[in-house]
Design an enzyme around this catalytic site. Structure first.
Site, PDB file in Angstrom:
ATOM      1  N   GLU B  45       0.860  -1.184   0.000  1.00 11.37           N
ATOM      2  CA  GLU B  45       0.000   0.000   0.000  1.00 11.37           C
ATOM      3  C   GLU B  45       0.891   1.226   0.000  1.00 11.37           C
ATOM      4  O   GLU B  45       1.633   1.470   0.948  1.00 11.37           O
ATOM      5  CB  GLU B  45      -0.876   0.025   1.248  1.00 11.37           C
ATOM      6  N   ASP B  56      -5.547   8.512  10.872  1.00  8.36           N
ATOM      7  CA  ASP B  56      -4.205   8.061  11.209  1.00  8.36           C
ATOM      8  C   ASP B  56      -3.695   8.619  12.531  1.00  8.36           C
ATOM      9  O   ASP B  56      -3.958   9.761  12.890  1.00  8.36           O
ATOM     10  CB  ASP B  56      -3.233   8.439  10.085  1.00  8.36           C
TER      11      ASP B  56
END
Lengths: 393, 253
Positions: B45, B56
């Site tokens: 990824e 995040d």
């Protein structure tokens, strides 16, 4: 054309809920319940009572005689500065704390820039005896010390946002991350008409008490509930949403939204989103926002911390694109002078946010028989330091 | 067949690695991808950095800020990747937030991905419904798989729906958290892994968030097809640099 939110959560092309799957259950729970709860008799009764007895509503619609004389027009000030905690922000936090209780939440999180929404949230959490965590950019914590102290006195935990530019947008990111980490027991009280649907609509509805009152108050004074103009400052846009709300479909009432131009629209230090922004996604909403060509969100600037936001609520993006509202930008200097002028002419020290709206009278000529309602969203106590430095008082 | 689906047919547990493009150095992208493939990683990824990564935790936030300061942009990333398929054959996925893609132009973005040989996208803030209503046709035109997320809070009904529209795999978020905030799995996760396994979904599941070492990789893949390591790898890059990628991967599997 409708200016209200549609069933998919959009205002024209703006709005929606661009959120990570982790937030879906929380936001969906709110979406499914907010209108139902707001329409309950017991909710309405409790909300209205608190607005009256605790916030001090209705706030006066005050005819500003000397200001009117100076600009040769008829100016009314909607005195949101007289609300408990010093600004309109508390209308929304009262509504949302009652909402949170009915959703069975026992922990409240909020973001704050200048600290006004943080204080308004800490206040209602103290009132209800609910735990309160306020995220605030590290830089804002340093420059808004009195409000940090107020939140602490009210029992809130103030958590510094250390990421990105360490201001309001990052505080909002941190609050959203907290919500991702605490999906079951926590309600997020967003302070403006921003964020994923249903927040912009819910916050606008809680703030709509402003225009609801203006209507009957103006009718008493002028024999007509509709003014020629309603004017308000716009950062995220909650006070403007409240002042415009019941006039959105009254096309004869012209709406003016005043943005912060900072050091000037082309200076690189500005928060004039309607001019500098383009369509994108910020904090879960498709709206106008300031960004690089590459889609990175940029840091705005305004002397007023409450207008220092790189986006604008999706309702306002729609009002701007559809030209229902006229967007005007006002620099730091223009706002500061207008604030001082209100002190001298009317004995009212306005918040610097509201001073931006007041600067309209130097930028735009009104007719003698125009009836103007300007939303004086907050008082200037919190801004004394800035006024002192600026005017070398 | 899309490389992701080919890979999912292999009879093994898959290790997928996330890294932020442009970190630690702007031009590390190509090297990191090649080294990851050499080390035996199954899927990669590639994180397209964003100024405001809502889902995040601090590790990936900081790597994104550094990458942006280093000069990473969507254009730069595409330029860095243009010859990647001359040497790399494992599936490559771009993971990023929706706003930078919107500004590039969704159709242009997808077209460019197809030209380069990107196999899929993970866009945490593009909701399923927005995707199916407005973007699915474009993604499919360019042969791109859009990977959806489920979490411990996702209802069974919604999981069935996601499974129904999923091509490739389902990204199973291990716990209610942002990236990089877990250390090890407890009973809650075990029960969740078991619950999903017993639903017998058509799309294989790959678990992400909270996998950082051999132990958590093993736990995650006991019920699922594979696992994704992100923050722990980014942290490793930050401490040890790109020279020691092989060492990190060998410790996992």
């Amino acid at each position: 054309m409708s200016y209200f939110v549609d069933e998919k959560g959009y205002y024209g092309q703006f709005g929606g809920a661009y959120i990570p799957e982790m937030l879906y259950p929380n936001v969906e729970e709110l979406r499914q319940n907010y209108l139902k709860i707001m329409q309950e008799d017991s909710f309405k009764k409790e909300f209205d009572e608190l607005l009256k007895e605790y916030v001090g509503r209705p706030t006066p619609l005050y005819f500003a005689k000397r200001l009117s004389e100076k600009y040769n027009t008829k100016i009314y000030l909607k005195r949101e500065d007289l609300c408990h905690t010093g600004a309109h922000k508390v209308n929304n936090t009262i509504g949302q704390i009652l909402m949170a209780k009915r959703l069975g939440k026992n922990r409240i999180i909020a973001e704050t820039g200048a600290g006004q929404h943080g204080v308004a949230t800490a206040t209602v959490c103290a009132l209800m005896g609910i735990e309160c965590i306020v995220y605030m950019g590290e830089i804002d914590i340093a420059r808004q010390a009195p409000n940090v102290a107020r939140m602490k006195m009210l029992g809130a935990t103030v958590v510094p946002a250390l990421s990105g530019s360490r201001t309001l947008k990052d505080a909002t990111n941190e609050a959203i991350r907290d919500w991702i980490n605490n999906p079951v027991d926590t309600h997020y009280i967003i302070g403006s008409v921003v964020g994923p649907h249903p927040y912009p609509d819910m916050v606008a509805r809680f703030q709509s008490v402003i225009s609801e009152e203006i209507k009957w108050q103006l009718n008493k004074k002028e024999g007509n509930e509709n003014p020629d103009y309603v004017i308000a400052c716009v950062g995220g846009g909650s006070n403007a949403a409240g002042a415009f709300y019941h006039y959105l479909d009254e096309e004869s009432v012209k709406l003016i939204a005043v943005e912060a131009a900072g050091l000037g629209v082309d200076s690189g230090e500005s928060a004039a989103t309607s001019v500098l922004g383009n369509e994108g996604i910020i904090h879960g909403s498709k709206t106008l926002l300031m960004q690089t060509q590459d889609g990175q969100i940029t840091e705005p600037y305004s002397i007023s911390a409450g207008l220092d936001y790189p986006g604008v609520g999706p309702l306002h993006a729609h009002l701007c694109e559809s030209k229902r509202a006229e967007f005007v930008s006002v620099t730091d200097d223009e706002a500061m002078q207008a604030g001082l002028e209100l002190c001298e002419l009317e004995g009212i020290i306005p918040a610097i946010e509201s001073s931006h709206a007041l600067a309209i009278f130097k930028k735009k000529a009104f007719k003698e028989n125009d009836v103007i309602v300007l939303n004086l969203s907050g008082r200037g106590d919190k801004d004394l330091d800035t006024y002192i430095k600026y005017f070398k008082l | 067949m899309n490389r992701i689906n080919q890979k999912l047919q292999e009879d093994k547990k898959l290790l997928s690695i996330y890294f932020t493009a442009g970190f630690p150095q702007l031009n590390d992208t190509f090297t990191i991808i090649e080294k990851l493939e050499e080390s035996g990683v199954d899927m990669i990824e590639i994180g397209l950095p964003f100024s405001d990564p809502l889902a995040d935790g601090p590790t990936i936030q900081e790597s994104s800020t550094t990458a942006l300061n280093n000069g990473m942009t969507t254009k730069v990333l595409f330029e860095q990747l243009k010859d990647i398929r001359k040497t790399v054959s494992i599936p490559l996925i771009i993971m990023g937030y929706f706003n930078p893609m919107m500004q590039y132009g969704i159709e242009e973005f997808c077209k460019k991905c197809a030209e380069i040989g990107i196999d899929g996208l993970i866009i945490p803030d593009l909701p399923v419904k927005e995707y199916t209503d407005n973007y699915k046709a474009i993604f499919e035109k360019y042969g791109l798989i859009n990977v959806f997320l489920i979490t411990p809070q996702t209802s069974d009904e919604r999981i069935r729906f996601v499974d129904d529209i999923s091509d490739g795999f389902i990204y199973m978020v291990s716990s209610a958290s942002v990236t990089g905030s877990q250390s090890g799995f407890g009973n809650t996760q075990e029960e969740y892994f078991q619950r999903i396994a017993s639903m017998k979904l058509k799309a294989p599941q790959i678990i992400g968030f909270g996998i950082s070492n051999a132990e958590t990789f093993k736990q995650a893949t006991s019920k699922a097809k594979g696992a994704i390591i992100g923050s722990a790898f980014v942290k490793h890059l930050s401490n040890k640099g790109v020279g020691s990628i092989n060492e990190f991967i060998k410790e996992i599997c």
